[in-house]
Write an enzyme that holds these catalytic residues in place. Structure first.
Site, PDB file in Angstrom:
ATOM      1  N   SER A 256       0.809  -1.213   0.000  1.00 49.67           N
ATOM      2  CA  SER A 256       0.000   0.000   0.000  1.00 49.67           C
ATOM      3  C   SER A 256       0.846   1.269   0.000  1.00 49.67           C
ATOM      4  CB  SER A 256      -0.933   0.017   1.214  1.00 49.67           C
ATOM      5  OG  SER A 256      -1.909  -0.992   1.100  1.00 49.67           O
ATOM      6  N   HIS A 308      -1.146   4.810   8.924  1.00 46.31           N
ATOM      7  CA  HIS A 308      -0.955   3.677   8.020  1.00 46.31           C
ATOM      8  C   HIS A 308      -0.554   4.188   6.635  1.00 46.31           C
ATOM      9  CE1 HIS A 308      -2.506  -0.533   9.275  1.00 46.31           C
ATOM     10  NE2 HIS A 308      -1.735  -0.013  10.218  1.00 46.31           N
ATOM     11  N   THR A 310      -1.546   4.351   3.404  1.00 45.59           N
ATOM     12  CA  THR A 310      -2.278   5.201   2.467  1.00 45.59           C
ATOM     13  C   THR A 310      -2.433   6.625   2.974  1.00 45.59           C
ATOM     14  OG1 THR A 310      -3.437   3.248   1.628  1.00 45.59           O
ATOM     15  CG2 THR A 310      -4.366   5.393   1.074  1.00 45.59           C
ATOM     16  N   GLU A 487     -10.211   7.141   2.939  1.00 44.81           N
ATOM     17  CA  GLU A 487      -9.774   5.756   2.735  1.00 44.81           C
ATOM     18  C   GLU A 487     -10.695   4.777   3.451  1.00 44.81           C
ATOM     19  OE1 GLU A 487      -6.056   2.675   3.451  1.00 44.81           O
ATOM     20  OE2 GLU A 487      -6.460   4.277   4.890  1.00 44.81           O
ATOM     21  N   ASP A 492      -9.205  -3.859   2.647  1.00 45.18           N
ATOM     22  CA  ASP A 492      -7.930  -4.571   2.602  1.00 45.18           C
ATOM     23  C   ASP A 492      -7.818  -5.588   3.731  1.00 45.18           C
ATOM     24  OD1 ASP A 492      -5.277  -4.933   1.473  1.00 45.18           O
ATOM     25  OD2 ASP A 492      -4.502  -3.912   3.238  1.00 45.18           O
ATOM     26  N   ASP A 537      -5.800   0.776  -4.302  1.00 42.55           N
ATOM     27  CA  ASP A 537      -4.342   0.823  -4.380  1.00 42.55           C
ATOM     28  C   ASP A 537      -3.757  -0.495  -4.885  1.00 42.55           C
ATOM     29  OD1 ASP A 537      -5.131  -0.504  -2.116  1.00 42.55           O
ATOM     30  OD2 ASP A 537      -3.652   0.411  -0.791  1.00 42.55           O
TER      31      ASP A 537
END
Length: 555
Positions: A256, A308, A310, A487, A492, A537
């Site tokens: 990512s 994180h 992203t 996001e 994910d 992503d």
């Protein structure tokens, strides 16, 4: 919230693959023909998921390239992923043509021409083109750029969510229908496909000095459409290629960090990089460049920890995605290992997870790691709080306070006072509670364990849509405009756990945030100057074998 770490009661042992080519294997319980005989229509998908994990087989689908085993791949893939645009189209990219049809452009991206990547008929684009698309929107006069990233959502996951939502067989190729991101037509809209491969699988670095140790290496990334398919609906699912395990063409599968760096800064780099090029040079993401205008604002919203990969790559610089505390310092304008002497300005709105996550040590974060919250240290949070002389109105998860009301009150205060907003929420693991396909918060067991939430976990946290509304309330005060990342990170997490029930619920959560954006655009007559880009992503490796099993039964 409780995470049950062991699955031994279900006779399953999972060995997670890493991004360097080790194949995931599963030891499975003997198959039982009656595993899917009956399902509870009240929450049939949860029961289907439970049976599939328990028995390690399912007629409706599987993860990985072995159709007779439910779970053989827990990691990312090299699949082409979707991109949807609103207010702008992909016509400028089409006019230029795909980089994958042009060896010179591929060499510029990867440092060399990746073997098998040149395709004279390619119609898919690269993630770096999404960065160019944002710049083109700014050049065309759009003052508001909203990026919505469904982390880990490939075309197959999107289709599964659309099938569930629409109650029927929706589509077998193309844009699809059934979700708001697919059906929205109030603005000019477009759809395309994106290559995600990173330039390199990794690099050696010193997190303390923020320097590279390995130097530039030959690129290992690329995309071979003869092996990966020229579209997600034309894949050859039995091949190892999309998992990065093809010995003849082992193109790097992205993480990512590298993919988000491509989306927000327009370069190909190594896995783990937060806006650092392969030679160690820091690059500036678009949001920061736009923020050079003092009246332009930047916001970040995420359902997972705020530092994180992203959200980090939307603004920060770091040689290592796991240096969470320093990344969060970049995000809120404090000195960091990457910006010691001249801190970054910090974002105007930061809302996400990571609350309550305390640890004694973390070797990945360097010598300046401070014992306590590993994502955003409590001393840093206190330092930027407006109550202690800082620039942020801070709302964090508080016992007995409903998450939405808590956050919206802080957002209103920030909007009224012209202050910044920082919302810090979550539970154990750092993320918001996982919504399941039926809209509840009761995940079943999967390849990672079992998530369980208390009433307080649900009540004291806002949803992603709530976070989006709060961010827009503050950002709409901007004179010149704003750049906003939203996001849906839990897509994910669900796909890593091979949990379709969670994955569909996560897509629905992100889709609700998208509807909040479109409602805001409508209420503020902002369509003429707001560009919205919805994408992912990277992909995972869900294969749907029986679409009829995914479709929600008629009530």
């Amino acid at each position: 919230m409780i995470r049950v770490a062991s699955l031994t009661v279900m006779y399953l042992v999972f060995y997670a693959a890493d991004l360097h080519g080790q194949e995931t294997t599963v030891s499975e319980k003997p198959k039982q023909a009656e595993q899917e005989a009956q399902v509870n229509t009240a929450d049939y998908l949860r029961e289907m998921q439970s049976n599939a994990v328990r028995e390690q087989q399912a007629s409706w689908g599987h993860w990985g390239n072995q159709a007779d085993r439910f779970s053989t791949w827990l990691n990312h893939s090299n699949r082409l992923i979707p991109v949807y645009t609103f207010g702008i189209t992909l016509d400028s990219l089409r006019a230029e043509g795909s980089a994958y049809a042009d060896p010179a452009r591929l060499e510029n991206l990867y440092g060399s021409v990746p073997e098998g990547s040149v395709n004279s008929t390619a119609t898919y684009f690269d993630q770096t083109d999404v960065y160019q698309l944002q710049k083109s929107a700014i050049d065309a006069g759009f003052t508001n750029i909203i990026m919505i990233v469904f982390d880990g959502m490939d075309w197959q996951t999107t289709r599964a969510a659309a099938l569930y939502q629409q109650h029927r067989n929706a589509y077998s190729s193309g844009r699809g229908t059934g979700l708001s991101i697919q059906d929205e037509r109030s603005m000019p809209t477009d759809f395309g496909l994106i290559v995600t491969s990173a330039r390199n699988g990794g690099a050696k670095y010193d997190v303390n000095s923020q320097t590279m140790l390995s130097g530039d290496k030959p690129a290992t990334g690329g995309f071979d459409s003869t092996r990966g398919g020229d579209a997600p609906w034309n894949e050859k699912p039995a091949l190892d290629y999309l998992m990065g395990l093809d010995r003849e063409r082992p193109h790097t599968v992205t993480d990512s960090a590298a993919s988000a760096t491509s989306l927000f800064s327009g370069i190909k780099t190594y896995n783990g990089s937060i806006n650092v090029a392969i030679d160690g040079t820091q690059v500036e993401p678009l949001a920061r460049a736009l923020q050079a205008n003092d009246d332009y604002m930047v916001g970040i919203v995420t359902s997972v920890p705020v530092s994180h990969a992203t959200p980090a790559a939307a603004y920060a610089n770091n040689v290592a995605r796991g240096d969470y505390q320093d990344i969060s310092r970049d995000l809120i304008g404090l000195p960091s290992s990457a910006h010691r002497n001249k801190p970054l300005p910090g974002v105007d709105v930061l809302i996400g997870g990571g609350w309550g996550e305390g640890v004694d040590k973390d070797s990945t974060q360097g010598d300046n790691f401070a014992t306590g919250n590993k994502y955003l240290h409590q001393d840093d949070l206190r330092r930027v709080n407006i109550d202690h002389g800082g620039p942020y109105v801070v709302a964090q998860r508080t016992k007995g306070k409903r998450g939405r009301e808590n956050l919206m009150a802080a957002a209103q205060q920030a909007a009224d006072d012209g202050s910044r907003l920082l919302g810090y929420f979550g539970g154990q693991g750092g993320h918001l509670p996982f919504q399941t396909a039926d809209g509840n918060f009761d995940p079943t067991f999967d390849a990672k364990g079992t998530e369980k939430y208390s009433r307080a976990d649900i009540d004291e946290n806002p949803t992603l849509a709530d976070m989006t509304e709060a961010a827009l309330l503050v950002l709409e005060q901007s004179i010149e405009g704003f750049w906003l990342l939203i996001e849906a990170g839990d897509v994910d997490w669900a796909n890593h756990a091979n949990n379709l029930d969670n994955a569909i619920g996560a897509v629905a959560s992100g889709d609700a945030a998208f509807r909040s954006v479109m409602n805001w655009i409508d209420e503020n007559n902002a369509a003429d100057f707001t560009a919205v880009i919805v994408t992912s992503d990277h992909g995972h490796y869900l294969v749907i074998d029986d679409i009829e099993r995914i479709v929600k039964p008629a009530e």
